[in-house]
Motif scaffolding. Structure first.
Motif, mmCIF file in Angstrom:
data_model
loop_
_atom_site.group_PDB
_atom_site.id
_atom_site.type_symbol
_atom_site.label_atom_id
_atom_site.label_comp_id
_atom_site.label_asym_id
_atom_site.label_seq_id
_atom_site.Cartn_x
_atom_site.Cartn_y
_atom_site.Cartn_z
ATOM 1 N N PHE A 107 0.882 -1.170 0.000
ATOM 2 C CA PHE A 107 0.000 0.000 0.000
ATOM 3 C C PHE A 107 0.916 1.216 0.000
ATOM 4 O O PHE A 107 1.352 1.693 1.028
ATOM 5 N N TYR A 108 1.238 1.673 -1.209
ATOM 6 C CA TYR A 108 2.291 2.658 -1.407
ATOM 7 C C TYR A 108 1.851 4.076 -1.042
ATOM 8 O O TYR A 108 0.677 4.341 -0.788
ATOM 9 N N GLY A 109 2.835 4.960 -1.044
ATOM 10 C CA GLY A 109 2.559 6.370 -0.810
ATOM 11 C C GLY A 109 1.700 6.958 -1.924
ATOM 12 O O GLY A 109 1.388 6.307 -2.926
ATOM 13 N N HIS A 110 1.364 8.229 -1.776
ATOM 14 C CA HIS A 110 0.419 8.861 -2.678
ATOM 15 C C HIS A 110 0.442 10.359 -2.432
ATOM 16 O O HIS A 110 1.151 10.847 -1.539
ATOM 17 N N VAL A 111 -0.347 11.098 -3.180
ATOM 18 C CA VAL A 111 -0.400 12.543 -3.019
ATOM 19 C C VAL A 111 -1.820 13.035 -3.271
ATOM 20 O O VAL A 111 -2.546 12.464 -4.095
ATOM 21 N N ASP A 112 -2.202 14.062 -2.556
ATOM 22 C CA ASP A 112 -3.496 14.712 -2.755
ATOM 23 C C ASP A 112 -3.285 15.877 -3.718
ATOM 24 O O ASP A 112 -2.716 16.896 -3.339
ATOM 25 N N PRO A 113 -3.731 15.764 -4.968
ATOM 26 C CA PRO A 113 -3.486 16.846 -5.940
ATOM 27 C C PRO A 113 -4.254 18.122 -5.628
ATOM 28 O O PRO A 113 -3.943 19.170 -6.201
ATOM 29 N N ASP A 114 -5.235 18.050 -4.727
ATOM 30 C CA ASP A 114 -5.888 19.283 -4.283
ATOM 31 C C ASP A 114 -4.949 20.127 -3.436
ATOM 32 O O ASP A 114 -5.096 21.353 -3.351
ATOM 33 N N LYS A 115 -3.990 19.470 -2.798
ATOM 34 C CA LYS A 115 -3.036 20.160 -1.927
ATOM 35 C C LYS A 115 -1.687 20.377 -2.607
ATOM 36 O O LYS A 115 -0.964 21.325 -2.267
ATOM 37 N N HIS A 116 -1.323 19.501 -3.526
ATOM 38 C CA HIS A 116 -0.019 19.582 -4.182
ATOM 39 C C HIS A 116 -0.214 19.714 -5.683
ATOM 40 O O HIS A 116 -0.684 18.786 -6.352
ATOM 41 N N HIS A 117 0.134 20.876 -6.205
ATOM 42 C CA HIS A 117 -0.051 21.202 -7.610
ATOM 43 C C HIS A 117 0.896 22.351 -7.956
ATOM 44 O O HIS A 117 1.425 23.028 -7.060
ATOM 45 N N PRO A 118 1.145 22.613 -9.224
ATOM 46 C CA PRO A 118 2.053 23.704 -9.592
ATOM 47 C C PRO A 118 1.553 25.052 -9.085
ATOM 48 O O PRO A 118 0.349 25.340 -9.123
ATOM 49 N N GLU A 119 2.474 25.877 -8.576
ATOM 50 C CA GLU A 119 2.145 27.216 -8.106
ATOM 51 C C GLU A 119 3.166 28.212 -8.659
ATOM 52 O O GLU A 119 4.148 27.823 -9.298
ATOM 53 N N MET A 120 2.912 29.485 -8.401
ATOM 54 C CA MET A 120 3.856 30.517 -8.813
ATOM 55 C C MET A 120 5.161 30.348 -8.039
ATOM 56 O O MET A 120 5.163 29.956 -6.872
ATOM 57 N N ARG A 121 6.276 30.649 -8.700
ATOM 58 C CA ARG A 121 7.569 30.532 -8.029
ATOM 59 C C ARG A 121 7.696 31.567 -6.923
ATOM 60 O O ARG A 121 7.226 32.691 -7.044
ATOM 61 N N ASP A 122 8.338 31.158 -5.842
ATOM 62 C CA ASP A 122 8.557 32.019 -4.691
ATOM 63 C C ASP A 122 10.053 32.344 -4.607
ATOM 64 O O ASP A 122 10.881 31.429 -4.492
#
Length: 364
Positions: free
Chosen positions: A165-180
């Motif tokens: 049961f591998y890792g994963h990501v929530d794309p609602d929380k992790h997605h491309p954003e403006m560079r900081d």
């Protein structure tokens, strides 16, 4: 369905990878109609760094000691469809006793640290979260690590069945954003300090920093020692909360993934950070381990590196090449490695186990 979980932490992401994974999975469970109850001991080092005090998608039970919630824990298990105890749960022995007495719940042990668990067992140091009977009595062991680890959970710890049961990501929380600008760099690394990753960090980040003084390198994480071998062009961000991860990953031309030694040696153990970075469209360089090509296509979706020279070559790639690499990695994650995908996988595993326990062995 109702699921009751006894885990390490979901309220604080400080120095651990469990919290972000559980947050994504619980969010996915809620969308699929599950009711989740998560028990977490309220320890000082997580209380001081708590970045989630309330969960809309779950009942978060913070407790000071087991005696205060023993009765509630028994009640929450009694009407649960699934009851889970995890690795590094500080009250794993007591929780396991209750779970194994569950009248109807599917009893699961979820090891998010399988290589560490097995390494300790082989060296005669049984982890505190594993009882004297090992994993006997659980209907199923879920493992963050696949491959040979599944056989060893059965042979060394007595698991009746083990499934990845591998890792994963929530794309609602992790997605491309403006560079900081605060996180801008040519190569970044996000991770808690670990001695068994240090040699790789020096080879893949510190040495390239000395060789390329014209480039900017950024490290973010907790527990870095004062004697860490910093270079003048390495910048440090102390503990980065999960909401800041997307800006961090998006702001560098490249980001580095380094796997803990025990996990790299066993293989089939992609880190949650790896999926997070890919979901943000980051171009990723990573250490090499068995099974890597089952999660990402080397050269097309991710850049495996073994030497300092490999990292230098990656730094010399064009922005267009790196953007294409990051876009391909993001496409792969959205197709195969989201929290929703894992929640659906778990539903299938649970349904198979409840319908016919033997089916787990048939499809493993």
């Amino acid at each position: 369905m109702k699921i009751t979980i006894f885990g390490l932490t979901v309220s604080s992401s400080w120095g651990n990878g469990h919290a972000t994974l559980w947050r994504g999975l619980i969010h996915a469970f809620a969308r699929r109609g599950w009711r989740v109850v998560f028990f977490e001991r309220d320890v000082p080092y997580y209380a001081r760094t708590r970045d989630l005090g309330h969960m809309e998608d779950a009942d978060l039970v913070l407790y000071s000691d087991w005696a205060t919630i023993h009765q509630r824990a028994a009640r929450e298990i009694a009407d649960a469809d699934v009851a889970i105890v995890t690795s590094y749960c500080p009250d794993a022995h007591q929780a396991t006793q209750l779970v194994l007495e569950a009248p109807s719940a599917l009893r699961i042990f979820y090891d998010l640290d399988t290589p560490v668990t097995l390494s300790n067992v082989k060296n005669g140091r049984r982890p505190e979260y594993i009882g004297p009977n090992g994993l006997k009595g659980f209907d199923l062991a879920l493992s963050y690590t696949g491959g040979s680890a599944l056989d060893e959970l059965r042979s060394l710890l007595g698991a009746s069945e083990a499934r990845p049961f591998y890792g994963h990501v929530d794309p609602d929380k992790h997605h491309p954003e403006m560079r900081d600008p605060c996180f801008a760099g040519d190569l970044s690394y996000l991770g808690t300090y670990a001695q068994d990753r240090q040699e790789a960090i020096e080879r893949f980040l510190v040495e390239p920093a000395w060789r390329r003084p014209d480039c900017r390198f950024v490290i973010a994480g907790a527990q870095y020692p004062q004697d860490f071998p910093w270079a003048p062009n390495i910048y440090f961000v102390r503990h980065l909360p999960p909401p800041d991860h997307p800006r961090f990953f998006t702001s560098s031309r490249l980001t580095l993934n380094v796997t803990r030694r025990a996990m790299a040696e066993m293989g089939w153990c992609p880190s949650g950070r790896l999926f997070e970075a890919a979901a943000c469209g980051a171009a990723i360089v990573t250490d090499v381990w068995p099974g890597l090509d089952s999660f990402f296509a080397p050269g097309r979706e991710i850049l495996p590196v073994e030497t300092t020279e490999d990292v230098i070559a990656a730094l010399d790639m064009t922005d267009q090449e790196l953007k294409r690499l990051g876009a391909n990695a993001r496409d792969r994650v959205l197709a195969e490695h989201t929290s929703d995908k894992r929640a659906a996988e778990l539903e299938t595993i649970i349904a198979d186990a409840k319908r016919c326990p033997a089916s787990l062995s048939e499809v493993a």
